[in-house]
Design a protein around this motif. Structure first.
Motif, PDB file in Angstrom:
ATOM      1  N   SER A 151      38.129 -23.121  19.177  1.00  0.00           N
ATOM      2  CA  SER A 151      38.510 -24.152  20.144  1.00  0.00           C
ATOM      3  C   SER A 151      40.001 -24.458  20.044  1.00  0.00           C
ATOM      4  O   SER A 151      40.674 -24.655  21.054  1.00  0.00           O
ATOM      5  CB  SER A 151      37.722 -25.439  19.904  1.00  0.00           C
ATOM      6  OG  SER A 151      36.415 -25.312  20.408  1.00  0.00           O
ATOM      7  N   VAL A 152      40.514 -24.520  18.814  1.00  0.00           N
ATOM      8  CA  VAL A 152      41.950 -24.763  18.634  1.00  0.00           C
ATOM      9  C   VAL A 152      42.734 -23.686  19.368  1.00  0.00           C
ATOM     10  O   VAL A 152      43.658 -23.969  20.129  1.00  0.00           O
ATOM     11  CB  VAL A 152      42.315 -24.775  17.127  1.00  0.00           C
ATOM     12  CG1 VAL A 152      43.828 -24.733  16.945  1.00  0.00           C
ATOM     13  CG2 VAL A 152      41.736 -26.007  16.461  1.00  0.00           C
ATOM     14  N   VAL A 155      38.216 -32.221  13.734  1.00  0.00           N
ATOM     15  CA  VAL A 155      38.911 -31.073  13.123  1.00  0.00           C
ATOM     16  C   VAL A 155      39.883 -30.447  14.127  1.00  0.00           C
ATOM     17  O   VAL A 155      41.047 -30.169  13.812  1.00  0.00           O
ATOM     18  CB  VAL A 155      37.890 -30.007  12.641  1.00  0.00           C
ATOM     19  CG1 VAL A 155      38.610 -28.741  12.190  1.00  0.00           C
ATOM     20  CG2 VAL A 155      37.033 -30.567  11.530  1.00  0.00           C
ATOM     21  N   VAL A 156      39.400 -30.233  15.358  1.00  0.00           N
ATOM     22  CA  VAL A 156      40.257 -29.628  16.388  1.00  0.00           C
ATOM     23  C   VAL A 156      41.475 -30.516  16.648  1.00  0.00           C
ATOM     24  O   VAL A 156      42.618 -30.037  16.693  1.00  0.00           O
ATOM     25  CB  VAL A 156      39.470 -29.415  17.706  1.00  0.00           C
ATOM     26  CG1 VAL A 156      40.386 -28.936  18.824  1.00  0.00           C
ATOM     27  CG2 VAL A 156      38.340 -28.410  17.497  1.00  0.00           C
ATOM     28  N   LYS A 166      33.424 -31.809  14.731  1.00  0.00           N
ATOM     29  CA  LYS A 166      34.178 -30.655  15.220  1.00  0.00           C
ATOM     30  C   LYS A 166      35.439 -31.098  15.951  1.00  0.00           C
ATOM     31  O   LYS A 166      36.531 -30.586  15.703  1.00  0.00           O
ATOM     32  CB  LYS A 166      33.323 -29.814  16.175  1.00  0.00           C
ATOM     33  CG  LYS A 166      34.132 -28.712  16.823  1.00  0.00           C
ATOM     34  CD  LYS A 166      33.510 -28.098  18.057  1.00  0.00           C
ATOM     35  CE  LYS A 166      34.601 -27.540  18.948  1.00  0.00           C
ATOM     36  NZ  LYS A 166      34.079 -26.813  20.118  1.00  0.00           N
ATOM     37  N   PRO A 214      35.286 -24.708  15.542  1.00  0.00           N
ATOM     38  CA  PRO A 214      36.512 -25.498  15.699  1.00  0.00           C
ATOM     39  C   PRO A 214      37.778 -24.653  15.837  1.00  0.00           C
ATOM     40  O   PRO A 214      38.582 -24.910  16.739  1.00  0.00           O
ATOM     41  CB  PRO A 214      36.561 -26.330  14.410  1.00  0.00           C
ATOM     42  CG  PRO A 214      35.156 -26.430  13.961  1.00  0.00           C
ATOM     43  CD  PRO A 214      34.457 -25.191  14.425  1.00  0.00           C
ATOM     44  N   LEU A 215      37.935 -23.623  14.999  1.00  0.00           N
ATOM     45  CA  LEU A 215      39.195 -22.895  15.053  1.00  0.00           C
ATOM     46  C   LEU A 215      39.349 -22.063  16.322  1.00  0.00           C
ATOM     47  O   LEU A 215      40.452 -21.840  16.806  1.00  0.00           O
ATOM     48  CB  LEU A 215      39.382 -22.043  13.799  1.00  0.00           C
ATOM     49  CG  LEU A 215      39.609 -22.920  12.547  1.00  0.00           C
ATOM     50  CD1 LEU A 215      39.882 -22.072  11.324  1.00  0.00           C
ATOM     51  CD2 LEU A 215      40.733 -23.923  12.769  1.00  0.00           C
ATOM     52  N   ASN A 259      45.366 -29.466  16.118  1.00  0.00           N
ATOM     53  CA  ASN A 259      46.313 -29.464  17.226  1.00  0.00           C
ATOM     54  C   ASN A 259      47.406 -30.504  17.022  1.00  0.00           C
ATOM     55  O   ASN A 259      48.566 -30.270  17.371  1.00  0.00           O
ATOM     56  CB  ASN A 259      45.582 -29.737  18.551  1.00  0.00           C
ATOM     57  CG  ASN A 259      44.772 -28.545  19.011  1.00  0.00           C
ATOM     58  OD1 ASN A 259      44.976 -27.430  18.510  1.00  0.00           O
ATOM     59  ND2 ASN A 259      43.865 -28.745  19.940  1.00  0.00           N
TER      60      ASN A 259
END
Lengths: 454, 454
Positions: A281-282, B361-362, B358, A278-279, B366
């Motif tokens: 992807s962020v 979370v993203v 996931k 996830p992070l 954001n």
């Protein structure tokens, strides 16, 4: 005759739950790497990692081939769960080009350890490929290429093929001179039908399509597709044969590049993958959102300028996002067609002029139809035909201009050697936002006295 | 060693202008179809059509091969400028699968004429392929597949290869029984290293991957890519070998399907091409714009509901499109990653749960970052920290929910056997518009008394 996997993810999961490791290893051992990869895609991360470690212990070759099919993501996550010594042994089972992909994706320290523990020869070959830039022919080629010396006769050539080790599929027979310069190419069939004593020189085609080590992989893929090749030889600056890129790798490149284009158009950086943490992807999506926030705020200043009009006629706020949004949608359509056309090599700067005039016609047409419809809705809703005309007019202006701008921006970016897939969207949507607000609120302000009171 | 075209579009244009037809025919005659196609892409329509008719007159085979590389668009436009008799003669030069593509693209009446004037045998083969559904293995296969009878010995097999006509590249040697059932596969190399008297039965692999005539072309491409094949045999319901799909066609399919996905995501129907006539492009883009207009108007009713709030605080209108837009951008990012993952077979309904968490979370991450930034801008701009918090809060809600919805919608559509690339976008943007308006104006109305006076 089996095109489907008889073993399902469910049966694998059952065996995992019952800890029947040996039974599972047997079952997996009868499958192809592609089948195992498909099954793993339906398992969760913990199960994937259990399956992978069973493969590593029982059939390292199969583990390696499965890893290759899975790709760097999620493959790298699986590798990170075994020791660097085991990683070395697994990667050693792969062809050099595939091993290099994984080594280069490892954290540097880890990569050095893995290279040290690999077979010396294989390690040297991987390091050789790593010298070339990422995404070039040199980096993705197989460095061991089967070539025949031009002075061999046909029967000698056939004998060489028969005795060659590790030669699975013959794509083309490349012919080289005594200093390893690529001088020709022949097919197996040409070999089989020629008289045994003919020298290769006589039967080979001298007009060989090749790429340089520094050629971009996208260009490599384009050449293979354009000329319907099964493999393309890679040569160095002196035209010496140093490797080959095969069509199976080209398939992967084409999928990868298409994914990249799709993602960039949506404002997602690089290889954001379903299985990316996830992070990460962020990190790959947030920058574009922030830039977009900035440009959206910029466009919003246009609205701020017309605040007095909105204060008087609050229903204008209802249609504001509609005008901007329709311009954005229409611009995105044009942009996508142009960006994809550029990526596939279907348009060039030269043919841009005729495409521009086409897109203006399309934009004008779509603008008029949607403008009239939107105007009609506004008229029926608020009972003011002036409002209908203001909304319709603004929409025509915005949709038509969107087509023009969405054609020009990617063409100009491409001309400036900037990837149009990455940067075009932001320009186009900022433009359509601003023009949408400006035309709608501008026209509304101009016809203020004819608008109904809120 | 030639990887680039020495002949440029400029030199071709010069020869055209000077009407040096024979000289131009000579020049083109030395090029590969791929090279001519690249040059033609840089010419305007009139020049393209002149070049094509020169090719048709001087080297029909080359004209046909160039047409194949160009594809249906703009190839069809070029064909439409010559007589149906000439079309027949040109298409006859192509392999059946390629000829079928063009025949099926012709207007029906024209197609019938062309089929009538073709060579009887070739015409029958094309008509045979036309019986299969579009985009299936049966439609795109080459019906003449080189197969060997299982009882042949290795030396007999080699002799058969040597004497076969029109056999350009051998991908795999398919082995059939006396009733033409596909029973095995062997490679040329296996043939070359086996003792001459061995029956094929003994050296072949019986585990052959094949597809059925009705298999979708996307699935065919996926199998070829998954198993790194050069060709895949096509069998009928009785497992009789009826054709083969080769990797060069698979490259085209992968590009075509990627283009289709990219286009659908942007709301452009099917194969809209740079060279598609303007009114056809309008027909391929307008429907989606109209649907979008409808949903945008629907979302606008939310704004209409809060009109009294806007009448009192007109600056809310400034930020309205920002909240909706950021939700839309963030949703599009997630949507694109999910849709592409589904297309590449990287996700399934089963693995959907972990992907959903996931993406939430993203989205939350954001949303928080962009929400705080947007809130800060609003605070600095209008001097009201309540406005900042309202905007920031609304943005967090919208961006986070966008991630969730943009994951669920394509997964559910896929589950319902609807192409998620086509339909997802409209759901997601309507949702983010509505939620954006609702959360921003809802919060604003709730904290009405703390907002600054316009």
């Amino acid at each position: 005759m089996r095109t489907q996997v008889d073993v399902t993810s469910k049966s694998v999961r059952d065996l995992l739950e019952r800890s029947e490791e040996h039974r599972l290893a047997d079952v997996l051992g009868n499958l192809r790497p592609g089948d195992i990869s498909s099954i793993m895609m339906e398992l969760n991360e913990k199960e994937q990692s259990s399956v992978f470690s069973i493969l590593v212990q029982h059939d390292r070759r199969l583990a390696a081939e499965t890893l290759k099919v899975l790709g760097v993501e999620p493959g790298l996550d699986l590798l990170n769960q075994i020791s660097s010594e085991e990683i070395s042994k697994v990667l050693q089972e792969l062809e050099t080009d595939a091993a290099t992909v994984f080594v280069s994706a490892l954290p540097e320290e880890n990569a050095l350890e893995v290279l040290e523990q690999m077979d010396v020869e294989e390690s040297a070959e991987v390091q050789h490929l790593l010298q070339y830039e990422e995404d070039t022919a040199g980096r993705i080629m197989t460095p061991s290429v089967f070539a025949l010396f031009e002075d061999l006769t046909v029967s000698e050539a056939i004998h060489t093929i028969q005795t060659a080790k590790e030669l699975e599929v013959i794509f083309y027979l490349y012919v080289v001179d005594e200093r390893n310069h690529l001088v020709g190419v022949a097919s197996v069939r040409e070999l089989l039908i020629a008289p045994p004593s003919t020298p290769l020189k006589k039967i080979m085609t001298t007009d060989v399509i090749s790429v340089a080590t520094e050629t971009d992989q996208e260009e490599v893929a384009r050449e293979v597709a354009l000329y319907d090749l099964l493999a393309i030889p890679v040569v160095d600056q002196e035209n010496k044969l140093v490797g080959v890129v095969t069509v199976d790798d080209v398939l992967d490149i084409i999928e990868e590049e298409a994914t990249e284009d799709i993602f960039y158009l949506a404002g997602v950086e690089g290889h954001d993958h379903i299985h990316t943490p996830p992070l990460t992807s962020v990190r790959r999506r947030l920058p574009w959102l922030v830039v977009n926030l900035g440009t959206a705020m910029l466009a919003a200043t246009v609205v701020a300028y017309y605040e007095p009009t909105i204060a008087q006629f609050s229903f204008l706020a209802v249609f504001l996002p509609v005008v901007a949004g329709m311009g954005g949608n229409s611009g995105t359509q044009t942009l996508t067609v142009i960006v994809r056309g550029l990526a596939l090599g279907d348009i060039s700067w030269e043919s841009g002029k005729s495409i521009l005039s086409k897109e203006i016609v399309v934009g004008l047409n779509n603008g008029i139809v949607t403008g009239i419809l939107a105007g009609l809705v506004a008229y029926l809703w608020k009972g003011s035909y002036v409002l209908g005309m203001v909304l319709g007019g603004a929409m025509i202006i915005n949709v038509a201009m969107a087509g023009m701008v969405a054609t020009l921006v990617p063409l100009i970016l491409k001309r400036m050697n900037v990837d149009p897939a990455i940067a075009s969207g932001i320009f186009v949507t900022t433009f359509t936002d601003a023009v949408g607000f400006l035309s709608f609120l501008g026209l509304a302000t101009y016809f203020l006295q004819y608008l109904p009171v809120s």
